[in-house]
Design an enzyme around this catalytic site. Sequence first.
Site, short mmCIF file in Angstrom:
data_model
loop_
_atom_site.label_atom_id
_atom_site.label_comp_id
_atom_site.label_asym_id
_atom_site.label_seq_id
_atom_site.Cartn_x
_atom_site.Cartn_y
_atom_site.Cartn_z
N TYR A 69 30.40 -10.70 54.61
CA TYR A 69 29.44 -11.65 55.17
C TYR A 69 28.09 -10.97 55.45
CZ TYR A 69 32.56 -15.65 55.71
OH TYR A 69 33.37 -16.73 55.46
N ARG A 72 26.18 -10.82 52.35
CA ARG A 72 25.65 -12.15 52.00
C ARG A 72 24.45 -12.50 52.88
NH1 ARG A 72 30.33 -16.26 52.33
NH2 ARG A 72 28.65 -17.72 51.84
N ASN A 104 24.59 -25.66 53.66
CA ASN A 104 24.24 -24.26 53.35
C ASN A 104 23.99 -23.45 54.60
OD1 ASN A 104 24.48 -25.11 50.78
ND2 ASN A 104 22.30 -25.11 50.29
N HIS A 121 27.49 -26.39 58.48
CA HIS A 121 28.42 -25.27 58.41
C HIS A 121 27.86 -23.99 59.03
CE1 HIS A 121 30.72 -27.38 54.89
NE2 HIS A 121 31.02 -27.87 56.07
N CYS A 144 31.46 -6.53 69.28
CA CYS A 144 30.49 -7.23 70.14
C CYS A 144 29.85 -6.26 71.13
CB CYS A 144 31.20 -8.35 70.89
SG CYS A 144 30.16 -9.16 72.09
N GLY A 184 23.40 -30.78 44.62
CA GLY A 184 24.00 -29.46 44.49
C GLY A 184 25.25 -29.23 45.32
N ASN A 210 22.92 -33.22 40.10
CA ASN A 210 23.86 -32.13 39.81
C ASN A 210 23.88 -31.93 38.29
OD1 ASN A 210 26.40 -30.54 39.63
ND2 ASN A 210 26.68 -31.19 41.74
N ALA A 229 18.69 -28.87 40.57
CA ALA A 229 17.81 -29.27 41.68
C ALA A 229 16.37 -28.84 41.40
CB ALA A 229 18.31 -28.62 42.97
C1 BJW Z 1 23.95 -27.25 41.08
C2 BJW Z 1 23.18 -26.21 40.53
C3 BJW Z 1 21.78 -26.38 40.49
C4 BJW Z 1 25.25 -25.63 40.46
N1 BJW Z 1 21.26 -27.53 40.97
N2 BJW Z 1 23.39 -28.37 41.54
C5 BJW Z 1 42.94 -31.49 51.76
C6 BJW Z 1 42.24 -32.67 51.59
C7 BJW Z 1 41.11 -32.95 52.39
C8 BJW Z 1 40.67 -32.04 53.35
C9 BJW Z 1 41.39 -30.88 53.51
C10 BJW Z 1 42.51 -30.61 52.72
N3 BJW Z 1 42.99 -29.39 53.10
C11 BJW Z 1 42.21 -28.89 54.09
C12 BJW Z 1 41.23 -29.80 54.35
C13 BJW Z 1 40.14 -29.64 55.33
C14 BJW Z 1 39.11 -28.64 54.85
C15 BJW Z 1 38.63 -29.05 53.45
O1 BJW Z 1 37.82 -29.93 53.31
N4 BJW Z 1 39.10 -28.40 52.40
C16 BJW Z 1 38.72 -28.75 51.03
C17 BJW Z 1 38.64 -27.50 50.19
C18 BJW Z 1 39.68 -29.77 50.49
N5 BJW Z 1 38.01 -28.66 55.79
C19 BJW Z 1 37.99 -27.88 56.86
O2 BJW Z 1 38.84 -27.03 57.06
C20 BJW Z 1 36.86 -28.13 57.84
N6 BJW Z 1 37.36 -28.17 59.18
C21 BJW Z 1 38.33 -29.02 59.54
O3 BJW Z 1 38.83 -29.80 58.76
O4 BJW Z 1 38.69 -28.91 60.87
C22 BJW Z 1 39.84 -29.69 61.31
C23 BJW Z 1 41.13 -28.88 61.13
C24 BJW Z 1 41.56 -28.07 62.15
C25 BJW Z 1 42.77 -27.34 62.00
C26 BJW Z 1 43.48 -27.40 60.81
C27 BJW Z 1 43.01 -28.21 59.77
C28 BJW Z 1 41.82 -28.94 59.93
C29 BJW Z 1 35.83 -27.01 57.81
C30 BJW Z 1 35.21 -26.81 56.47
C31 BJW Z 1 34.25 -25.62 56.50
C32 BJW Z 1 33.84 -25.19 55.09
N7 BJW Z 1 33.19 -23.95 55.14
C33 BJW Z 1 32.68 -23.35 53.90
C34 BJW Z 1 32.61 -21.83 54.09
C35 BJW Z 1 31.47 -21.41 55.02
C36 BJW Z 1 31.48 -19.94 55.24
C37 BJW Z 1 31.15 -19.16 53.98
O5 BJW Z 1 30.13 -19.42 53.34
O6 BJW Z 1 31.93 -18.27 53.66
O7 BJW Z 1 31.42 -23.94 53.59
S1 BJW Z 1 33.68 -23.68 52.47
C38 BJW Z 1 32.33 -23.80 51.36
O8 BJW Z 1 32.36 -25.13 50.79
C39 BJW Z 1 31.04 -23.71 52.21
C40 BJW Z 1 30.23 -24.85 51.65
O9 BJW Z 1 29.27 -25.28 52.60
C41 BJW Z 1 31.27 -25.89 51.33
C42 BJW Z 1 30.81 -26.92 50.31
O10 BJW Z 1 30.60 -26.32 49.07
P1 BJW Z 1 29.40 -26.83 48.15
O11 BJW Z 1 28.12 -26.57 48.82
O12 BJW Z 1 29.68 -28.20 47.71
O13 BJW Z 1 29.50 -25.77 46.94
P2 BJW Z 1 30.40 -25.84 45.61
O14 BJW Z 1 30.43 -24.47 45.05
O15 BJW Z 1 31.69 -26.51 45.86
O16 BJW Z 1 29.57 -26.79 44.64
C43 BJW Z 1 28.31 -26.43 44.12
C44 BJW Z 1 27.78 -27.59 43.32
O17 BJW Z 1 26.47 -27.30 42.90
C45 BJW Z 1 28.60 -27.89 42.06
O18 BJW Z 1 28.84 -29.29 41.99
C46 BJW Z 1 27.67 -27.45 40.93
O19 BJW Z 1 27.84 -28.23 39.74
C47 BJW Z 1 26.32 -27.67 41.54
N8 BJW Z 1 25.22 -26.86 41.01
N9 BJW Z 1 24.01 -25.22 40.15
C48 BJW Z 1 22.06 -28.48 41.48
N10 BJW Z 1 20.97 -25.44 39.99
#
Ligand code: BJW
Length: 242
Positions: A69, A72, A104, A121, A144, A184, A210, A229
């Site tokens: 991290y 990053r 982001n 996030h 810490c 994105g 996208n 984007a």
């Molecule tokens: C372009 C481009 C260009 C490329 N121009 N576009 C099953 C079903 C539903 C939900 C769940 C499930 N199992 C678990 C869950 C819940 C879970 C979840 O949603 N999981 C999914 C994977 C299914 N969510 C959570 O856990 C959340 N909390 C929660 O639910 O709490 C309650 C709970 C408590 C106890 C137990 C269980 C639940 C919290 C979610 C936090 C996510 N955090 C992250 C990591 C942050 C830290 C780090 O950076 O390390 O956040 S995960 C990661 O994904 C990051 C991002 O913000 C997030 C979204 O990703 P994003 O931005 O969409 O990126 P990509 O890579 O997926 O997509 C990029 C896109 O850009 C693509 O479409 C490309 O085509 C496009 N692109 N170039 C425009 N130039």
Amino acid sequence: MADEQLLTVASCLRKARRVVVFTGAGVSAESGVPTFRAAANALWNEVDVRNFAYPDGYRRNQPNAWHWYSSRATKAREVEPNPGHYAIVEIERHAEEFLLVTQNIDSLHQRAGSKNVIELHGNLREARCFECNVRSEWIADPVCPKCGGLLRPDVVMFEEMLPAGALEQARDAAAACDLLISVGTSNLVWPATEVPRYAERHGADVVIVNPDMEGQPWGHHVTQLVGTAGEILPRLVRLAWP
Ligand code: BJW
């Protein structure tokens, strides 16, 4: 992409009173920040998400996860916002009411000049103590300075709650907006993915920007602008406010 389609969205953007832009990692891809999924250099292809972005895995995987991290955070400071980020600033400048809801953590929107921003996030600007919650700078070891507890990034890991009030504020703005532009993001991660859903359910126009629409959880009733984007958003802004 057809100019006609872009013109239609530009006209909608110009007329919209309340605009929400919802962004994900793809908006920073052209700045050199890797996305999470799909792309060859995607973060979850390089490391096991369970050992880095889950609180338990992060605790077990020390000091590797801290250094990952930390590097990053350094990278986020070194790269520059791209034309996509700047176009969003222009949209904010013209819109009567505007909210940027970002998943982001790289602060590139703020560095480009975006003002009204919700970070669903968290962010990589600072670290935070798992135990006493006090924020601190990125330092060499994850200890810490206040209580000796384990430091972590100030981001939302899987299974963690979003910052208090952030999701509610984002949902309210989405429910009240005329136009939501989702840029994105794979729109896969819950509960953030609820934000564009709220806009759609409340009758707003929803536009997806996208380069790869495969896997987007949307039907053809939402407008899809296929492209990056950095390419699409500046064109859209130029057409909306020539
Ligand atoms: C372009 C481009 C260009 C490329 N121009 N576009 C099953 C079903 C539903 C939900 C769940 C499930 N199992 C678990 C869950 C819940 C879970 C979840 O949603 N999981 C999914 C994977 C299914 N969510 C959570 O856990 C959340 N909390 C929660 O639910 O709490 C309650 C709970 C408590 C106890 C137990 C269980 C639940 C919290 C979610 C936090 C996510 N955090 C992250 C990591 C942050 C830290 C780090 O950076 O390390 O956040 S995960 C990661 O994904 C990051 C991002 O913000 C997030 C979204 O990703 P994003 O931005 O969409 O990126 P990509 O890579 O997926 O997509 C990029 C896109 O850009 C693509 O479409 C490309 O085509 C496009 N692109 N170039 C425009 N130039």
